[in-house]
Design an enzyme around this catalytic site. Structure first.
Site, PDB file in Angstrom:
ATOM      1  N   ASP A 390       0.825  -1.206   0.000  1.00  0.00           N
ATOM      2  CA  ASP A 390       0.000   0.000   0.000  1.00  0.00           C
ATOM      3  C   ASP A 390       0.862   1.259   0.000  1.00  0.00           C
ATOM      4  O   ASP A 390       2.062   1.225   0.284  1.00  0.00           O
ATOM      5  CB  ASP A 390      -0.900  -0.031   1.238  1.00  0.00           C
ATOM      6  CG  ASP A 390      -2.107   0.881   1.123  1.00  0.00           C
ATOM      7  OD1 ASP A 390      -2.286   1.509   0.065  1.00  0.00           O
ATOM      8  OD2 ASP A 390      -2.890   0.950   2.091  1.00  0.00           O
ATOM      9  N   GLU A 393       2.611   7.526  -1.619  1.00  0.00           N
ATOM     10  CA  GLU A 393       2.309   8.859  -2.138  1.00  0.00           C
ATOM     11  C   GLU A 393       2.772  10.003  -1.235  1.00  0.00           C
ATOM     12  O   GLU A 393       2.669  11.162  -1.633  1.00  0.00           O
ATOM     13  CB  GLU A 393       0.791   9.022  -2.336  1.00  0.00           C
ATOM     14  CG  GLU A 393       0.135   7.938  -3.163  1.00  0.00           C
ATOM     15  CD  GLU A 393      -0.336   6.755  -2.330  1.00  0.00           C
ATOM     16  OE1 GLU A 393      -0.954   5.843  -2.905  1.00  0.00           O
ATOM     17  OE2 GLU A 393      -0.079   6.760  -1.103  1.00  0.00           O
ATOM     18  N   ASP A 469      -8.585   3.535  -3.480  1.00  0.00           N
ATOM     19  CA  ASP A 469      -9.715   3.565  -2.551  1.00  0.00           C
ATOM     20  C   ASP A 469     -10.936   4.249  -3.161  1.00  0.00           C
ATOM     21  O   ASP A 469     -11.053   5.475  -3.148  1.00  0.00           O
ATOM     22  CB  ASP A 469      -9.316   4.295  -1.269  1.00  0.00           C
ATOM     23  CG  ASP A 469      -8.091   3.664  -0.619  1.00  0.00           C
ATOM     24  OD1 ASP A 469      -7.838   2.473  -0.874  1.00  0.00           O
ATOM     25  OD2 ASP A 469      -7.390   4.369   0.129  1.00  0.00           O
TER      26      ASP A 469
END
Length: 679
Positions: A390, A393, A469
């Protein structure tokens, strides 16, 4: 064929009769400047501005060298551009004499009627012609649309997204006029897709710009994927059945798995976010970011993983490049100097999900080695067959890195470094010994990991990508429908093995996942490379596959169809590996003469032979679509249709899916119709 025509005050560069560059003294094709670049960060969201840009005047151009296959253009002694053309690819390489120049702009030729696709994962719309598209890696928070959710999540704080906000941007685009372009840079880049010109603006001089030209879109896509580097194929077990997103301890997991199996579902894996423990945060239920299995929540996890494996079910986990500030692994990393630093030398703690965490410095060789060892010993040695890698960023623009590089230029490259670390950990574990603790051979080809963030180069590192998401609803800009433009744009950006969270993830504000939303999402997943469910960030508010017998029956039908398609999944995978065509692709790639297909952004081809038009509205029982000019067979009724606009009934479990009558796999598709369980 390349043509470089010079005049007294300029030149025109054309390839295969298409104008690429036009330069004159009054209208230069290239502009340079020194500028002040500002970045404001709010968690994983960023606001970027250019201020005080001081242009650098380019003097008269001259030709340093001109040959049959190479031309060197000197722009006033300030910038050298080397132009080459080989095997259908034009390459413009740049060398700047002034290290202070940090702003670059070039104008490339464009066609008024072309459609533009790519730029990484674009969820709002696949066709970007007429748009200005900023490219910067950031978390895709809610707020992309013009609905109440956007207003509720974007109240002046800058935390919400914009229409172009994405975890996986890429300086890549493909034109329906049969050419592609790749800008080799890690700097913040903006594409302005105008009527007759495409403006490319970078926070730094790019290494090169490559453009590929051809006559057929399938060959264009093949050449692009060769330029970018193709993803390695996922393991064959990926296609055995659904990956059930479950959590809450081994007893809870087994209960949900047994319910799915009893209902007749095909289950290939369990994906367990909280294998390392769980905590409640401002964003819902989150894993504990200390990457060792939770002995209290999962006692004897290794034995449980082996037991599931004996039943043909893999165990998948979760990891990201953060370390929770209250964890033991953070204390060790901090003491060794392995974390990203602030300008004052302290560890750069960020609050991504309601608790402080540090970022491992992915430019630090010793930190990378230490983190890879965590993956090998805490995950792979335990028997975990893959994981969600995950995030990626959050690197702040003012961070201080071990490598000494400017964090503004490292930011977009950060997810590529993160994906590479995961790939390297698997490769090093694979050669560490002949077999693992479960007695099975160690093989890198047996492991899968999937990322959400990326940039140019991710296709060479990660064998899986997921859509990030989404909201747990039918929002066109952020919910279930948004994954279709996302999948198409990723296919045009060199990413093949892509999927989305079945059911979505974010239940923000008043939202909660309805059974209808989950059911329609499962229908889509059967016709994608990976079928993976997700409980969401607030599981108790969401409909789940185990919620009632109807949901279990729909899971069983969709996962059974997915598993039955395994021979076709393999064919689609091999087609990508050999030809570079993404599994999920825009129909116009094979039907270039049907311009109306561009007006239908919410349908796709899965491989060459299956067309899918998902249900996009919660209360809808029918779907409108466009069939390309061919003979098509409705998957569930065997009715034959020719090309054109169509509306068809789509009861739950029976989405609008068609296959080509001439497909070599028609017998497989017909067998699925006859044997799939009814709902």
């Amino acid at each position: 064929m390349i043509s470089f025509e010079t005049a007294r005050d300029g030149f025109i560069l054309t390839v295969e009769g298409r104008r690429v560059l036009r330069h004159t003294h009054r209208s230069p094709c290239v502009e340079l400047a020194t500028a002040e670049h500002r970045v404001r960060q709010n968690r994983g969201a960023f606001a970027l501005k250019t201020r005080r840009a001081v242009p650098k005047k380019l003097g008269p151009f001259s030709l340093r060298y001109r040959g049959a296959d190479r031309t060197v253009v000197d722009f006033g002694g300030l910038l050298l551009m080397t132009v080459t053309y080989e095997k259908g690819v034009l390459r413009m390489s740049f060398s700047c004499a002034d290290p202070g120049i940090n702003h670059f702009r070039i104008r490339l030729g464009a066609h008024p009627k072309e459609r533009i696709y790519g730029c990484g994962e674009q969820c709002s719309r696949p066709d970007l012609k007429g748009r200005k598209v900023p490219l910067w890696v950031e978390e895709r928070d809610p707020g992309r649309g013009r609905d109440l959710i956007a207003l509720a999540t974007r109240p002046g704080g800058g935390a919400g997204g914009n229409w172009h906000t994405t975890c996986f941007p890429a300086p890549i685009y493909v034109s329906s006029m049969n050419y592609w372009a790749v800008v080799d840079t890690a700097a913040h880049t903006t594409f302005g897709f105008g009527k007759t010109l495409t403006a490319v603006e970078c926070w730094g001089v790019p290494t090169s710009i490559a453009m590929g030209f051809g006559r057929e879109m399938p060959k264009i896509m093949s050449a692009l994927s060769s330029e970018l580097g193709r993803q390695s194929a996922p393991p064959d077990w990926v296609y055995d059945g659904a990956w059930l997103g479950v959590q809450g301890g081994m007893d809870a997991i087994l209960g949900k798995v047994d319910a799915a199996l009893k209902a007749g579902a095909a289950v290939g894996a369990v994906w367990v976010r909280d294998w390392c423990g769980a905590r409640e945060s401002s964003r819902g239920r989150e894993p504990v970011w200390n990457w060792s299995y939770d002995r209290s929540l999962y006692p004897g996890l290794g034995e449980g993983i082996r037991s599931l494996r004996d039943r043909g079910i893999r165990f998948l986990g979760y990891i990201n490049p953060f370390l929770a500030a209250d964890g033991e692994q953070y204390k060790e990393a901090s003491s060794r100097g392995y974390c990203v630093k602030k300008p004052d030398g302290s560890d750069y703690l960020v609050e991504a999900t309601g608790f402080p965490a540090a970022m491992i410095d992915l430019t630090h060789p010793h930190a990378r080695r230490w983190y890879k060892n965590i993956i090998r010993t805490e995950m792979l040695d335990l028997g975990i067959s893959g994981w969600m890698a995950d995030s990626g960023e959050y690197l702040p623009a003012d961070a201080v890195l071990h490598s000494g590089e400017d964090a503004k230029l490292a930011h977009n490259r950060w997810p590529v470094l993160w994906a590479a670390l995961n790939r390297e950990a698997i490769a090093e574990w694979s050669v560490a010994g002949s077999e693992g603790p479960d007695g099975r051979p160690r093989s890198a080809k047996d492991i899968v990991f999937f990322v959400r963030s990326g940039w140019l180069g991710t296709s060479r590192e990660a064998n899986g990508v997921w859509a990030g998401d989404q909201l747990v609803n039918f929002s066109r800009s952020e919910g279930l429908p948004s994954v279709i433009p996302a999948s198409l744009s990723m296919g045009f950006s060199g990413i093949a093995f892509w999927h989305s969270d079945v059911g979505g993830y974010k239940a923000v504000a008043w939202l909660k996942r309805s059974p209808r939303c989950l059911a329609r999402w499962m229908e889509i997943a059967a016709f994608t490379p990976v079928f993976r469910t997700h409980e969401g960030d607030r599981p108790d508010r969401n409909a789940q596959f185990w919620s009632d017998p109807t949901m279990l029956a729909l899971l069983a039908r969709s996962s059974e169809i997915y598993g039955a398609l395994k021979p076709y999944h393999r064919v689609v995978t091999e087609e990508y590996r050999l030809l570079g065509l993404p599994p999920i692709r825009h129909p116009f790639i094979h039907y270039e003469n049907d311009g109306k297909l561009h007006e239908h952004p919410f349908q796709y081809l899965y491989g060459r032979d299956i067309l899918v038009a998902p249900v996009l509205d919660e209360k809808s029982g029918s779907t409108s679509l466009r069939l390309p000019e061919d003979e098509w067979v409705h998957m569930w009724s065997s009715r034959h249709f020719s090309g054109g606009d169509l509306s068809i009934e789509t009861p739950f479990g029976y989405p609008a899916v068609f296959y080509r009558a001439a497909s070599p796999h028609a017998s497989l598709f017909d067998a699925i119709r006859r044997t799939a369980r009814k709902v």
